[in-house]
Write a protein that holds these residues in place. Structure first.
Motif, PDB file in Angstrom:
ATOM      1  N   ALA A 176       0.835  -1.215   0.000  1.00  0.00           N
ATOM      2  CA  ALA A 176       0.000   0.000   0.000  1.00  0.00           C
ATOM      3  C   ALA A 176       0.853   1.241   0.000  1.00  0.00           C
ATOM      4  O   ALA A 176       1.910   1.285   0.637  1.00  0.00           O
ATOM      5  N   ASN A 177       0.378   2.240  -0.735  1.00  0.00           N
ATOM      6  CA  ASN A 177       1.059   3.532  -0.763  1.00  0.00           C
ATOM      7  C   ASN A 177      -0.007   4.617  -0.539  1.00  0.00           C
ATOM      8  O   ASN A 177      -0.694   5.021  -1.469  1.00  0.00           O
ATOM      9  N   LYS A 178      -0.150   5.013   0.783  1.00  0.00           N
ATOM     10  CA  LYS A 178      -1.171   5.999   1.149  1.00  0.00           C
ATOM     11  C   LYS A 178      -2.560   5.578   0.660  1.00  0.00           C
ATOM     12  O   LYS A 178      -3.294   6.348   0.052  1.00  0.00           O
ATOM     13  N   LEU A 179      -2.860   4.343   0.980  1.00  0.00           N
ATOM     14  CA  LEU A 179      -4.174   3.791   0.640  1.00  0.00           C
ATOM     15  C   LEU A 179      -5.147   4.110   1.787  1.00  0.00           C
ATOM     16  O   LEU A 179      -4.894   3.770   2.949  1.00  0.00           O
ATOM     17  N   LYS A 180      -6.237   4.756   1.460  1.00  0.00           N
ATOM     18  CA  LYS A 180      -7.177   5.224   2.487  1.00  0.00           C
ATOM     19  C   LYS A 180      -8.517   4.515   2.337  1.00  0.00           C
ATOM     20  O   LYS A 180      -9.096   4.496   1.247  1.00  0.00           O
ATOM     21  N   ILE A 181      -8.981   3.908   3.443  1.00  0.00           N
ATOM     22  CA  ILE A 181     -10.313   3.300   3.466  1.00  0.00           C
ATOM     23  C   ILE A 181     -11.203   4.221   4.301  1.00  0.00           C
ATOM     24  O   ILE A 181     -10.919   4.500   5.469  1.00  0.00           O
TER      25      ILE A 181
END
Length: 585
Positions: A176-181
């Motif tokens: 993940a690279n700055k993956l926002k849920i």
């Protein structure tokens, strides 16, 4: 010519000094032989015989009360009070717990690799979302709007990211690279690393290695929709629906790609079943109070008489209640006086805003609400006074009991917090306090009699009498005007038969005992009862004089009745117009 006659008449003085009240007013030691000058003017215009005076009759003797009676004088002020207290049975109120079923959100798959040859790293942007929907059925009717729900224990929300490949594509890692849920903003998470409000940030985390899936467990503590009315969730037909979206956006990098084909990222969020035991919102629980019966027993006779009417200055009913809710509870009530198992027509009293009257409000915590005619009360501990102008309707005709139908109601439409599944007990009681301070219109009836006169009057048949006046001078320190009517006097013989041949009259201006203006300084009055008969020996046949005295409208109002107030017959005389003929033989 003057004649001095001495003869023993032991109870002549008793006849001449009969009391107006049922007390030992007469001096039984009075001796006519020693104390009365029997010098008579035979044949004169009037024969007047003084008969002394009575003892002072205090209200404490007139109104006899025993320990435990509901009529008692106050220990400090000596004012008579009707008092009664007991518990009110209010059933515990409980709002059912809310159970929100497990819910699964499938986010749309997102292609992150499409390759035809080997590659060291393949970057990709992820943008996907899915619908979140949680439901709860059989919501308690008390829950009108929910601003916040808090779980009994934190519930797991499991986020899973799977990877689906096609054809002969292989890969070694996805990072993940700055993956926002982004979760719905009303979901409340327990604080932990990576959680920022309602968002989970994955930056640098390995999402897959050697084809494995990624899983992360978050702890959900509840939901918060809004702080004020109008921003919450309203159940519809007993069903609460919580809906929204879960989205994912950011970048991922796939490494060690070889072969050809596609690789897709497939996210899923599963929130487990949640039991809610605390809510904040518009909560209006049903509170059930049993009908309370205030029994007015152990009353003195003068208050039980059918003709008795009271016009009480300021009767008070105290409602004591501990309100355990974090919201005001209003009380509507209908108070109905009952006599002989029937409602006294037109005398019910209604209180509370639900009955179009002044609101009766129980604040959170301890309450002592005084319902009174004037809206004022000096009773200790009163937290609020409520004016009930028609309160005297309950007591004008003294009832056997008062039926009290209480309806506690939560009308508050603002948010407050309540625990679900918890029995809230509202301990309640009542206290009736009626100080006997009267307004005009009071009617008290008092019955009494003088008995056993014949054994000392039967030898008076030698005294020829056709007309006798009984004259009483009365000092009255009681703030009640009294009246003795001729029709309320009965003359009876030793057999209990009324001597109908004896006629009774009282002149209009000689039948009243004036009231004390302040309950301290006495007022002086004179009563004159005329007895006439064609039977010249009628006096010797009298054994009992029965009478009924009534309190009537006077000028004194608002003065309390105290057991230290008194009535005294200061002078009692027997007057015989025209003199008497005495057979000395």
């Amino acid at each position: 010519m003057m004649c001095k006659v001495k003869k023993t008449y032991p109870l002549w003085g008793f006849l001449l000094s009969f009391p107006l009240w049922t007390v030992s007013c007469v001096d039984n030691k009075y001796d006519l032989d020693k104390d009365i000058d029997m010098t008579v003017n035979v044949g004169g215009e009037h024969l007047t015989i003084p008969a002394g005076s009575s003892d002072t009759a205090y209200l404490s003797k007139i109104i006899e009360v025993e320990e435990g009676d509901i009529l008692q004088p106050d220990a400090a002020t000596r004012v008579y009070h009707l008092t009664k207290k007991d518990d009110i049975d209010v059933k515990p109120t409980t709002v059912k717990e809310v159970t929100i079923s497990e819910t699964t959100t499938n986010l749309s798959p997102t292609e992150i690799v499409k390759a035809t040859s080997s590659s060291v790293e393949v970057p990709a942007t992820v943008t996907t979302s899915g619908d979140f929907e949680a439901k709860s059925n059989n919501i308690d009717e008390a829950l009108k709007e929910l601003g916040a729900l808090h779980a009994k224990a934190p519930v797991d929300l499991i986020l899973t990211i799977d990877f689906q490949k096609e054809q002969s594509l292989n890969f070694t890692r996805v990072q993940a690279n700055k993956l926002k849920i982004v979760f719905p903003d009303y979901i409340v998470f327990k604080a932990e690393e990576g959680i920022q409000g309602h968002e989970l940030i994955l930056d640098g985390q390995v999402l897959s290695e050697n084809g494995k899936s990624y899983s992360r467990t978050l702890k959900v503590e509840g939901y918060e929709f809004g702080e004020n009315t109008g921003f919450g969730k309203e159940p519809v037909n007993g069903t609460l629906t919580i809906d929204g979206k879960i989205s994912m956006e950011g970048d991922v990098v796939t490494s060690g790609v070889s072969g050809s084909g596609t690789l897709s990222l497939v996210p899923t969020a599963v929130l487990g079943e949640m039991t809610i035991n605390s809510v904040r919102g518009v909560i209006q629980p049903n509170i059930d109070a049993e009908t309370t019966n205030i029994e007015l027993n152990d009353l003195p006779d003068f208050l039980k008489d059918e003709e008795t009417r009271l016009d009480i200055t300021n009767p008070v009913i105290l409602l004591r209640a501990n309100n355990p809710l974090e919201t005001p509870v209003e009380v509507d009530a209908v108070l109905t006086p009952m006599k002989d198992n029937a409602q006294i027509d037109g005398k019910e009293v209604k209180v509370g805003s639900g009955n179009g009257k002044t609101p009766v409000v129980l604040a959170s915590g301890e309450n002592v609400i005084a319902l009174s005619r004037t809206g004022e009360s000096s009773l200790e501990g009163v937290t609020a006074n409520v004016k009930v102008e028609d309160m005297n309707n309950l007591l004008e005709t003294i009832p056997d009991d008062i039926m009290v139908d209480l309806k506690p109601v939560v009308r508050n439409e603002e948010y407050y917090t309540a625990e679900l599944g918890k029995p809230y007990e509202m301990k309640s009681s009542y206290e009736v306090d009626v100080p006997l301070s009267f307004e005009q219109g009071l009617n008290i009836v008092y019955n009494d009699s003088i008995q056993d006169l014949n054994k000392d009057l039967n030898d008076l048949d030698k005294v020829g009498l056709k007309n006798v006046k009984v004259i009483l001078s009365v000092d009255n320190a009681i703030p009640l005007k009294l009246q003795l009517k001729a029709e309320n006097v009965q003359i009876k013989d030793v057999y209990g038969n009324e001597l109908s041949a004896v006629k009774k009259t009282i002149e209009e201006d000689k039948q009243y005992v004036a009231e004390s203006a302040d309950g301290e300084k006495p007022a002086t009055s004179e009563l004159v009862l005329n007895l006439t008969s064609d039977d010249t020996a009628f006096l010797s046949k009298i054994d009992r004089i029965c009478f009924k005295i009534t309190a009537v409208t006077g000028t004194t109002t608002g003065v309390p009745l105290k057991d230290t107030q008194w009535l005294k017959v200061t002078s009692i005389k027997l007057s015989v117009p025209g003199g008497v003929n005495v057979d000395l033989n």
